[in-house]
Design a protein around this motif. Structure first.
Motif, PDB file in Angstrom:
ATOM      1  N   ILE A   1      -6.588   3.732  -6.179  1.00 27.61           N
ATOM      2  CA  ILE A   1      -7.831   3.794  -5.410  1.00 27.61           C
ATOM      3  C   ILE A   1      -8.240   5.261  -5.332  1.00 27.61           C
ATOM      4  O   ILE A   1      -7.506   6.078  -4.781  1.00 27.61           O
ATOM      5  CB  ILE A   1      -7.650   3.208  -3.994  1.00 27.61           C
ATOM      6  CG1 ILE A   1      -7.036   1.803  -4.051  1.00 27.61           C
ATOM      7  CG2 ILE A   1      -8.963   3.224  -3.221  1.00 27.61           C
ATOM      8  CD1 ILE A   1      -7.853   0.777  -4.798  1.00 27.61           C
ATOM      9  N   GLU A   2      -9.397   5.569  -5.881  1.00 31.46           N
ATOM     10  CA  GLU A   2      -9.831   6.959  -5.929  1.00 31.46           C
ATOM     11  C   GLU A   2     -11.052   7.232  -5.056  1.00 31.46           C
ATOM     12  O   GLU A   2     -11.232   8.355  -4.603  1.00 31.46           O
ATOM     13  CB  GLU A   2     -10.107   7.372  -7.370  1.00 31.46           C
ATOM     14  CG  GLU A   2      -8.855   7.310  -8.232  1.00 31.46           C
ATOM     15  CD  GLU A   2      -9.058   7.884  -9.612  1.00 31.46           C
ATOM     16  OE1 GLU A   2      -9.658   8.972  -9.725  1.00 31.46           O
ATOM     17  OE2 GLU A   2      -8.615   7.252 -10.582  1.00 31.46           O
TER      18      GLU A   2
ATOM     19  N   VAL B   1      -4.351   6.645  -3.291  1.00 34.44           N
ATOM     20  CA  VAL B   1      -3.809   5.482  -2.600  1.00 34.44           C
ATOM     21  C   VAL B   1      -3.608   4.424  -3.681  1.00 34.44           C
ATOM     22  O   VAL B   1      -4.469   4.229  -4.542  1.00 34.44           O
ATOM     23  CB  VAL B   1      -4.763   4.980  -1.512  1.00 34.44           C
ATOM     24  CG1 VAL B   1      -4.290   3.665  -0.915  1.00 34.44           C
ATOM     25  CG2 VAL B   1      -4.915   6.030  -0.404  1.00 34.44           C
TER      26      VAL B   1
ATOM     27  N   LYS C   1     -10.397   4.396   0.210  1.00 36.62           N
ATOM     28  CA  LYS C   1      -9.134   4.873   0.763  1.00 36.62           C
ATOM     29  C   LYS C   1      -9.179   4.871   2.290  1.00 36.62           C
ATOM     30  O   LYS C   1      -8.217   4.449   2.943  1.00 36.62           O
ATOM     31  CB  LYS C   1      -8.811   6.278   0.240  1.00 36.62           C
ATOM     32  CG  LYS C   1      -8.528   6.308  -1.251  1.00 36.62           C
ATOM     33  CD  LYS C   1      -7.944   7.608  -1.718  1.00 36.62           C
ATOM     34  CE  LYS C   1      -8.897   8.759  -1.708  1.00 36.62           C
ATOM     35  NZ  LYS C   1      -8.336   9.964  -2.342  1.00 36.62           N
TER      36      LYS C   1
ATOM     37  N   VAL D   1      -5.634  11.252   3.350  1.00 37.44           N
ATOM     38  CA  VAL D   1      -5.792  10.577   2.054  1.00 37.44           C
ATOM     39  C   VAL D   1      -6.926  11.149   1.214  1.00 37.44           C
ATOM     40  O   VAL D   1      -7.065  10.786   0.051  1.00 37.44           O
ATOM     41  CB  VAL D   1      -5.989   9.044   2.189  1.00 37.44           C
ATOM     42  CG1 VAL D   1      -4.800   8.405   2.831  1.00 37.44           C
ATOM     43  CG2 VAL D   1      -7.279   8.702   2.905  1.00 37.44           C
TER      44      VAL D   1
ATOM     45  N   ILE E   1       0.880   5.704  -0.609  1.00 38.70           N
ATOM     46  CA  ILE E   1       0.102   6.940  -0.653  1.00 38.70           C
ATOM     47  C   ILE E   1       1.002   8.004  -1.268  1.00 38.70           C
ATOM     48  O   ILE E   1       2.149   8.167  -0.853  1.00 38.70           O
ATOM     49  CB  ILE E   1      -0.347   7.393   0.747  1.00 38.70           C
ATOM     50  CG1 ILE E   1      -1.168   6.301   1.435  1.00 38.70           C
ATOM     51  CG2 ILE E   1      -1.155   8.691   0.663  1.00 38.70           C
ATOM     52  CD1 ILE E   1      -1.440   6.573   2.911  1.00 38.70           C
TER      53      ILE E   1
ATOM     54  N   TYR F   1       0.849  -1.185   0.000  1.00 38.52           N
ATOM     55  CA  TYR F   1       0.000   0.000   0.000  1.00 38.52           C
ATOM     56  C   TYR F   1       0.891   1.244   0.000  1.00 38.52           C
ATOM     57  O   TYR F   1       1.798   1.364   0.818  1.00 38.52           O
ATOM     58  CB  TYR F   1      -0.912   0.002   1.229  1.00 38.52           C
ATOM     59  CG  TYR F   1      -1.818  -1.200   1.262  1.00 38.52           C
ATOM     60  CD1 TYR F   1      -3.017  -1.198   0.557  1.00 38.52           C
ATOM     61  CD2 TYR F   1      -1.468  -2.342   1.962  1.00 38.52           C
ATOM     62  CE1 TYR F   1      -3.843  -2.308   0.564  1.00 38.52           C
ATOM     63  CE2 TYR F   1      -2.295  -3.454   1.980  1.00 38.52           C
ATOM     64  CZ  TYR F   1      -3.472  -3.435   1.276  1.00 38.52           C
ATOM     65  OH  TYR F   1      -4.293  -4.528   1.277  1.00 38.52           O
TER      66      TYR F   1
END
Length: 162
Positions: free
Chosen positions: A107-108, A157, A113, A152, A72, A70
């Motif tokens: 990931i939007e 992400v 997120k 986030v 960011i 993961y």
């Protein structure tokens, strides 16, 4: 209906800094490659340049879980590695001293997120084992998760499946 504009984090305005120090960072990564390729909380992500098609390696803070990594983006959608991933999600990751192929998924959706950072919190701006150990104690974890949920909101992400 017009598409809504993405809200960029303030850090996106500072993206000129990592671009300016790129040669210095590359030299440090090369000098400490063995450390960074094995250190918890770090990953060397190799993307394909969106314009050149050449491999582009970036040192990033991360959290690892099973066969997922993961990430960011501190600089939001302006990060070169994010822009490269939007063009080609196939990546290579170097972690635990091993280079493995992977597939990155952006990931939007805010709910997704928030779920991810709640389940896999990490201190993205200080990815050191000691800092994460302290931040993830029973007393500090709720504060870290609350911070990450807000942080986030304006950042992508990325989940890399290896």
């Amino acid at each position: 209906m017009l598409p809504t504009a993405r809200v960029e984090p303030f850090a996106a305005k500072l993206h000129f800094i990592p671009r300016t120090i790129r040669p210095v960072q590359a030299a440090l990564v090369n000098a400490q490659r063995d450390y960074f390729s094995r250190a918890p909380g770090w990953v060397l992500l190799t993307t394909t340049g969106r314009r050149t098609g050449l491999p582009r390696e970036t040192l990033l803070p991360c959290v690892r879980s099973d066969n997922h990594i993961y990430l960011i983006s501190t600089y939001g959608w302006q990060s070169d590695w994010i822009r490269n991933l939007r063009k080609n999600p196939k990546v290579k990751v170097t972690c635990n001293g091993v280079v493995v192929p992977g597939h990155a998924k952006m990931i939007e959706k805010l709910d997704d997120k928030i779920r991810i950072v709640s389940e896999h919190p990490f201190v993205a701006f200080a990815p050191f084992e000691l800092v994460n150990a302290v931040a993830l104690t029973a007393a500090m974890r709720p504060l870290l998760v609350a911070f990450l949920r807000r942080w986030v909101a304006s950042r992508p992400v990325v989940v890399v499946r290896t």
